[in-house]
Each structure stands twice: as C-alpha cells, then as structure tokens.
Write a protein that holds these residues in place. Structure first.
Motif, mmCIF file in Angstrom:
data_model
loop_
_atom_site.group_PDB
_atom_site.id
_atom_site.type_symbol
_atom_site.label_atom_id
_atom_site.label_comp_id
_atom_site.label_asym_id
_atom_site.label_seq_id
_atom_site.Cartn_x
_atom_site.Cartn_y
_atom_site.Cartn_z
ATOM 1 N N GLN A 98 0.837 -1.195 0.000
ATOM 2 C CA GLN A 98 0.000 0.000 0.000
ATOM 3 C C GLN A 98 0.875 1.249 0.000
ATOM 4 O OE1 GLN A 98 -3.466 -0.118 2.739
ATOM 5 N NE2 GLN A 98 -2.506 -2.006 3.483
ATOM 6 N N LEU A 99 0.572 2.177 -0.894
ATOM 7 C CA LEU A 99 1.274 3.458 -0.914
ATOM 8 C C LEU A 99 0.345 4.569 -0.456
ATOM 9 C CD1 LEU A 99 3.337 3.204 -4.204
ATOM 10 C CD2 LEU A 99 4.069 2.746 -1.865
ATOM 11 N N THR A 100 -0.752 4.783 -1.179
ATOM 12 C CA THR A 100 -1.754 5.774 -0.779
ATOM 13 C C THR A 100 -3.114 5.115 -0.866
ATOM 14 O OG1 THR A 100 -2.019 6.654 -3.024
ATOM 15 C CG2 THR A 100 -0.383 7.725 -1.619
ATOM 16 N N VAL A 101 -3.896 5.221 0.191
ATOM 17 C CA VAL A 101 -5.244 4.646 0.167
ATOM 18 C C VAL A 101 -6.123 5.528 -0.712
ATOM 19 C CG1 VAL A 101 -5.027 3.535 2.422
ATOM 20 C CG2 VAL A 101 -5.942 5.844 2.273
ATOM 21 N N PRO A 102 -7.124 4.933 -1.352
ATOM 22 C CA PRO A 102 -7.991 5.742 -2.212
ATOM 23 C C PRO A 102 -8.617 6.907 -1.460
ATOM 24 C CG PRO A 102 -8.359 3.416 -2.622
ATOM 25 C CD PRO A 102 -7.469 3.507 -1.410
ATOM 26 N N ALA A 103 -8.581 8.058 -2.095
ATOM 27 C CA ALA A 103 -9.125 9.283 -1.510
ATOM 28 C C ALA A 103 -9.442 10.263 -2.635
ATOM 29 C CB ALA A 103 -8.111 9.907 -0.549
ATOM 30 N N LYS A 104 -10.213 11.288 -2.305
ATOM 31 C CA LYS A 104 -10.520 12.328 -3.287
ATOM 32 C C LYS A 104 -9.234 13.054 -3.656
ATOM 33 C CE LYS A 104 -15.248 12.838 -2.000
ATOM 34 N NZ LYS A 104 -16.408 13.523 -2.462
ATOM 35 N N THR A 105 -9.142 13.449 -4.921
ATOM 36 C CA THR A 105 -7.940 14.114 -5.432
ATOM 37 C C THR A 105 -8.206 15.594 -5.646
ATOM 38 O OG1 THR A 105 -8.517 13.772 -7.743
ATOM 39 C CG2 THR A 105 -7.275 12.003 -6.640
ATOM 40 N N GLU A 106 -7.130 16.346 -5.809
ATOM 41 C CA GLU A 106 -7.243 17.788 -6.039
ATOM 42 C C GLU A 106 -7.893 18.115 -7.380
ATOM 43 O OE1 GLU A 106 -2.957 18.949 -7.821
ATOM 44 O OE2 GLU A 106 -2.948 18.221 -5.768
ATOM 45 N N ASN A 113 -2.895 4.294 -4.674
ATOM 46 C CA ASN A 113 -1.728 3.703 -5.331
ATOM 47 C C ASN A 113 -1.138 2.571 -4.515
ATOM 48 O OD1 ASN A 113 -0.937 5.729 -7.666
ATOM 49 N ND2 ASN A 113 -1.604 6.930 -5.919
ATOM 50 N N TYR A 114 -0.632 1.567 -5.226
ATOM 51 C CA TYR A 114 0.062 0.443 -4.602
ATOM 52 C C TYR A 114 1.149 -0.025 -5.554
ATOM 53 C CZ TYR A 114 -2.787 -2.525 -7.687
ATOM 54 O OH TYR A 114 -3.382 -3.103 -8.783
ATOM 55 N N THR A 115 2.033 -0.902 -5.062
ATOM 56 C CA THR A 115 3.021 -1.516 -5.947
ATOM 57 C C THR A 115 2.840 -3.022 -5.943
ATOM 58 O OG1 THR A 115 4.779 -1.843 -4.319
ATOM 59 C CG2 THR A 115 4.714 0.287 -5.444
ATOM 60 N N ASP A 116 3.223 -3.626 -7.053
ATOM 61 C CA ASP A 116 3.251 -5.084 -7.135
ATOM 62 C C ASP A 116 4.529 -5.575 -6.444
ATOM 63 O OD1 ASP A 116 5.405 -4.843 -8.932
ATOM 64 O OD2 ASP A 116 4.282 -5.582 -10.654
ATOM 65 N N PRO A 117 4.774 -6.889 -6.398
ATOM 66 C CA PRO A 117 5.958 -7.388 -5.671
ATOM 67 C C PRO A 117 7.304 -6.862 -6.180
ATOM 68 C CG PRO A 117 4.402 -9.163 -5.996
ATOM 69 C CD PRO A 117 3.891 -7.981 -6.798
ATOM 70 N N ASP A 118 7.357 -6.379 -7.434
ATOM 71 C CA ASP A 118 8.607 -5.851 -7.966
ATOM 72 C C ASP A 118 8.692 -4.344 -7.914
ATOM 73 O OD1 ASP A 118 10.529 -7.978 -9.280
ATOM 74 O OD2 ASP A 118 8.475 -8.691 -9.510
ATOM 75 N N GLY A 119 7.727 -3.707 -7.264
ATOM 76 C CA GLY A 119 7.774 -2.261 -7.110
ATOM 77 C C GLY A 119 7.152 -1.482 -8.245
ATOM 78 N N HIS A 120 6.470 -2.162 -9.186
ATOM 79 C CA HIS A 120 5.801 -1.442 -10.266
ATOM 80 C C HIS A 120 4.592 -0.721 -9.687
ATOM 81 C CE1 HIS A 120 8.379 -3.292 -13.192
ATOM 82 N NE2 HIS A 120 8.076 -4.481 -12.715
ATOM 83 N N LEU A 121 4.512 0.567 -9.964
ATOM 84 C CA LEU A 121 3.485 1.424 -9.396
ATOM 85 C C LEU A 121 2.173 1.298 -10.169
ATOM 86 C CD1 LEU A 121 2.887 3.633 -7.290
ATOM 87 C CD2 LEU A 121 3.774 5.303 -8.936
ATOM 88 N N TRP A 122 1.104 1.021 -9.430
ATOM 89 C CA TRP A 122 -0.243 0.915 -9.983
ATOM 90 C C TRP A 122 -1.140 1.936 -9.310
ATOM 91 C CZ3 TRP A 122 -2.271 -2.151 -13.823
ATOM 92 C CH2 TRP A 122 -1.432 -3.155 -14.331
ATOM 93 N N GLU A 123 -2.025 2.528 -10.090
ATOM 94 C CA GLU A 123 -3.047 3.421 -9.569
ATOM 95 C C GLU A 123 -4.404 2.823 -9.901
ATOM 96 O OE1 GLU A 123 -4.396 8.052 -10.145
ATOM 97 O OE2 GLU A 123 -3.972 6.866 -11.935
ATOM 98 N N VAL A 124 -5.330 2.890 -8.949
ATOM 99 C CA VAL A 124 -6.728 2.587 -9.215
ATOM 100 C C VAL A 124 -7.468 3.905 -9.038
ATOM 101 C CG1 VAL A 124 -6.722 0.128 -8.711
ATOM 102 C CG2 VAL A 124 -6.986 1.734 -6.837
ATOM 103 N N ALA A 125 -8.313 4.259 -10.007
ATOM 104 C CA ALA A 125 -8.874 5.609 -9.998
ATOM 105 C C ALA A 125 -10.283 5.655 -10.572
ATOM 106 C CB ALA A 125 -7.973 6.548 -10.803
ATOM 107 N N HIS A 126 -10.975 6.697 -10.156
ATOM 108 C CA HIS A 126 -12.259 7.074 -10.757
ATOM 109 C C HIS A 126 -12.083 8.494 -11.258
ATOM 110 C CE1 HIS A 126 -16.421 8.009 -11.445
ATOM 111 N NE2 HIS A 126 -16.370 8.987 -10.566
ATOM 112 N N ASN A 127 -12.286 8.691 -12.558
ATOM 113 C CA ASN A 127 -12.210 10.018 -13.153
ATOM 114 C C ASN A 127 -13.628 10.400 -13.572
ATOM 115 O OD1 ASN A 127 -11.954 12.258 -14.836
ATOM 116 N ND2 ASN A 127 -9.985 11.586 -15.645
ATOM 117 N N PRO A 128 -14.255 11.306 -12.849
ATOM 118 C CA PRO A 128 -15.645 11.647 -13.159
ATOM 119 C C PRO A 128 -15.820 12.371 -14.496
ATOM 120 C CG PRO A 128 -14.784 13.152 -11.509
ATOM 121 C CD PRO A 128 -13.733 12.097 -11.727
ATOM 122 N N PHE A 129 -14.724 12.745 -15.132
ATOM 123 C CA PHE A 129 -14.789 13.456 -16.402
ATOM 124 C C PHE A 129 -14.704 12.516 -17.606
ATOM 125 C CE2 PHE A 129 -12.604 16.075 -13.180
ATOM 126 C CZ PHE A 129 -13.618 17.001 -12.962
#
Length: 138
Positions: A98-106, A113-129
């Motif tokens: 776990q890097l950043t728990v889901p939250a509202k963005t600016e 955001n989280y990383t897989d076992p090799d440190g690859h950065l993944w984002e899960v997101a909702h873009n209302p636009f």
C-alpha cells in the motif's frame, strides 16, 4: 500507419513465479504462449507481460541499469469510487504494498496507489470526467 497505440506493456520482474502468483491472486488470467521466462495477460486490445529481468538482459544484450521504480504508473480506471475501493482492497489482499489509500484528489477524481511485488506502481482511480463503457473502456 497508426503509430499512436500500445500493443504490449512489459514489466521486468526478479521472480516470475512470485509475480505470476500475485497477478493470479488479483484475478488475472495468464494467456497461452508464455514460458519459464515470460507470462502474458490479455488486456482490452493489448497485452501485459511479466518478463524475467535476467532473460530481458540476455535478450537485448545490454545491462539494465538499476533505477528507482515509479518512473511509470499503470492505471486502471473504474466507473465509481466504490469500485476503486474494491479494486484497491483486492490488490492489498493479493499482497500489494500500500502506498496511498484511495481518496478524493485535487483534480476532482478519486484514486489510490500500490506496488506489485517488484515495485511497479499501480493506480486505481475514478475520473468523473471520463465516460466508461460496460467493458471498462474509456
């Protein structure tokens, strides 16, 4: 010629067995055609592959310099904040760091955001636009 497209994204990994197990726990299905050095996963219109780092070095004939992860972020967008939360929890349950728990963005969205076992950065997101179809395509 259509050059503005990506057909394959390859992530180098230090332990292919460990990485395949992580993505399997996420619910990803490995495609045929891989071997003990590479695994393929079909996405919508493209593939993601996990490639053993040493095999890639041998394949290209050049060393890969060590560098910090985070130079690229892979993102999966969802149609609701609740779906983002569910995807994030599934990744954590699968063993993601776990890097950043889901939250509202600016910018008006919602992401984590989280990383897989090799440190690859993944984002899960909702873009209302962005409008998304039933298959999850923007």
């Amino acid at each position: 010629m259509d050059t503005q497209r990506v057909t394959l994204i390859t992530l180098t990994v230090t332990d292919l067995t460990r990485s395949k197990a992580f993505y399997k726990r996420l619910g990803w299905t490995q495609e045929a055609g891989g071997n003990d050095k590479i695994a393929f996963y079909r996405l919508h219109g493209q593939f993601l592959s996990l490639y053993d780092r040493n095999a890639l070095v041998a394949d290209i004939g050049l060393p890969i310099k060590e560098r910090a992860t985070g130079a690229i972020t892979l993102s999966t967008n969802y149609s609701t904040q609740e779906a983002v939360d569910a995807a994030y929890q599934a990744a954590v349950d699968a063993g993601a760091l776990q890097l950043t728990v889901p939250a509202k963005t600016e910018w008006g969205g919602y992401s984590g955001n989280y990383t897989d076992p090799d440190g690859h950065l993944w984002e899960v997101a909702h873009n209302p636009f962005w409008d998304m179809d039933a298959s999850g395509q923007v």
